[in-house]
Every structure is written in structure tokens, then in C-alpha cells.
Design a protein around this motif. Structure first.
Motif, PDB file in Angstrom:
ATOM      1  N   ASP A  33      34.061  34.433  94.179  1.00  0.00           N
ATOM      2  CA  ASP A  33      34.341  35.866  94.332  1.00  0.00           C
ATOM      3  C   ASP A  33      33.064  36.693  94.425  1.00  0.00           C
ATOM      4  OD1 ASP A  33      37.061  35.323  94.131  1.00  0.00           O
ATOM      5  OD2 ASP A  33      37.022  35.487  91.942  1.00  0.00           O
ATOM      6  N   GLY A  34      31.919  36.047  94.559  1.00  0.00           N
ATOM      7  CA  GLY A  34      30.638  36.744  94.597  1.00  0.00           C
ATOM      8  C   GLY A  34      29.879  36.554  93.294  1.00  0.00           C
ATOM      9  N   PRO A  35      28.691  37.117  93.204  1.00  0.00           N
ATOM     10  CA  PRO A  35      27.884  36.937  91.988  1.00  0.00           C
ATOM     11  C   PRO A  35      28.485  37.681  90.795  1.00  0.00           C
ATOM     12  CG  PRO A  35      26.781  38.416  93.507  1.00  0.00           C
ATOM     13  CD  PRO A  35      27.991  37.900  94.218  1.00  0.00           C
ATOM     14  N   ARG A  36      28.324  37.090  89.621  1.00  0.00           N
ATOM     15  CA  ARG A  36      28.747  37.754  88.392  1.00  0.00           C
ATOM     16  C   ARG A  36      27.697  37.492  87.323  1.00  0.00           C
ATOM     17  NH1 ARG A  36      30.900  34.930  84.118  1.00  0.00           N
ATOM     18  NH2 ARG A  36      31.265  32.729  84.488  1.00  0.00           N
ATOM     19  N   THR A  37      27.658  38.334  86.311  1.00  0.00           N
ATOM     20  CA  THR A  37      26.692  38.200  85.228  1.00  0.00           C
ATOM     21  C   THR A  37      27.274  37.310  84.146  1.00  0.00           C
ATOM     22  OG1 THR A  37      25.858  40.415  85.682  1.00  0.00           O
ATOM     23  CG2 THR A  37      25.297  39.454  83.549  1.00  0.00           C
ATOM     24  N   ARG A  38      26.512  36.311  83.734  1.00  0.00           N
ATOM     25  CA  ARG A  38      26.899  35.433  82.626  1.00  0.00           C
ATOM     26  C   ARG A  38      26.033  35.825  81.433  1.00  0.00           C
ATOM     27  NH1 ARG A  38      26.235  29.257  83.734  1.00  0.00           N
ATOM     28  NH2 ARG A  38      24.150  30.007  84.141  1.00  0.00           N
ATOM     29  N   TRP A  39      26.673  36.127  80.312  1.00  0.00           N
ATOM     30  CA  TRP A  39      25.990  36.568  79.099  1.00  0.00           C
ATOM     31  C   TRP A  39      25.941  35.458  78.065  1.00  0.00           C
ATOM     32  CZ3 TRP A  39      23.448  41.045  78.855  1.00  0.00           C
ATOM     33  CH2 TRP A  39      23.761  42.027  79.790  1.00  0.00           C
ATOM     34  N   VAL A  40      24.863  35.421  77.294  1.00  0.00           N
ATOM     35  CA  VAL A  40      24.721  34.510  76.163  1.00  0.00           C
ATOM     36  C   VAL A  40      24.221  35.350  74.987  1.00  0.00           C
ATOM     37  CG1 VAL A  40      23.593  32.443  75.264  1.00  0.00           C
ATOM     38  CG2 VAL A  40      24.194  32.562  77.683  1.00  0.00           C
ATOM     39  N   CYS A  41      24.944  35.320  73.877  1.00  0.00           N
ATOM     40  CA  CYS A  41      24.615  36.153  72.714  1.00  0.00           C
ATOM     41  C   CYS A  41      23.281  35.746  72.091  1.00  0.00           C
ATOM     42  CB  CYS A  41      25.731  36.105  71.677  1.00  0.00           C
ATOM     43  SG  CYS A  41      25.873  34.540  70.790  1.00  0.00           S
TER      44      CYS A  41
END
Length: 61
Positions: A33-41
Motif C-alpha cells: 500500500d506504499g511506504p509506512r512508518t514502523r515504530w520501535v519503543c
């Protein structure tokens, strides 16, 4: 922003940790679906950094 840790599922409290949350890591991931941000705490970030350091050759240090 709806940051959720991709490793443990934690969610930051924007008023306490800021927006984006301080200490969290983010990268862009290409998806269908396109680029997305992946977060890590911050907790998982520290855990991951330590595992990388443990795998480095002694000569690096």
C-alpha cells in the motif's frame, strides 16, 4: 500520529513522551500500500541495540 511499537505493541502517551515520542526509533517500510512508518519503543530500541553490540567482533571494540 498513531505510533505503536512493532515489537511489543506499546503505545506512547503524547503528553508525556512527545509527538513523535522521545527515545523511540522509526524507519520507513515499503508495503503493498506504499511506504509506512514502523515504530520501535525506547525499551525495545535499547534491547535491540544491546543485541547488536553483543554480536560485534571483539576487534571492533
Amino acid at each position: 500520529m498513531a505510533a505503536v511499537c512493532s515489537l511489543c505493541g506499546a503505545s506512547p502517551h503524547p503528553e508525556l513522551e512527545g509527538d513523535p515520542p522521545l527515545g523511540w526509533s522509526a524507519d520507513l517500510v515499503d508495503t503493498g500500500d506504499g511506504p509506512r512508518t514502523r515504530w520501535v519503543c525506547d525499551v525495545c530500541t535499547r534491547r535491540y541495540v544491546r543485541s547488536i553490540e553483543a554480536k560485534l567482533d571483539q576487534e571492533w571494540w
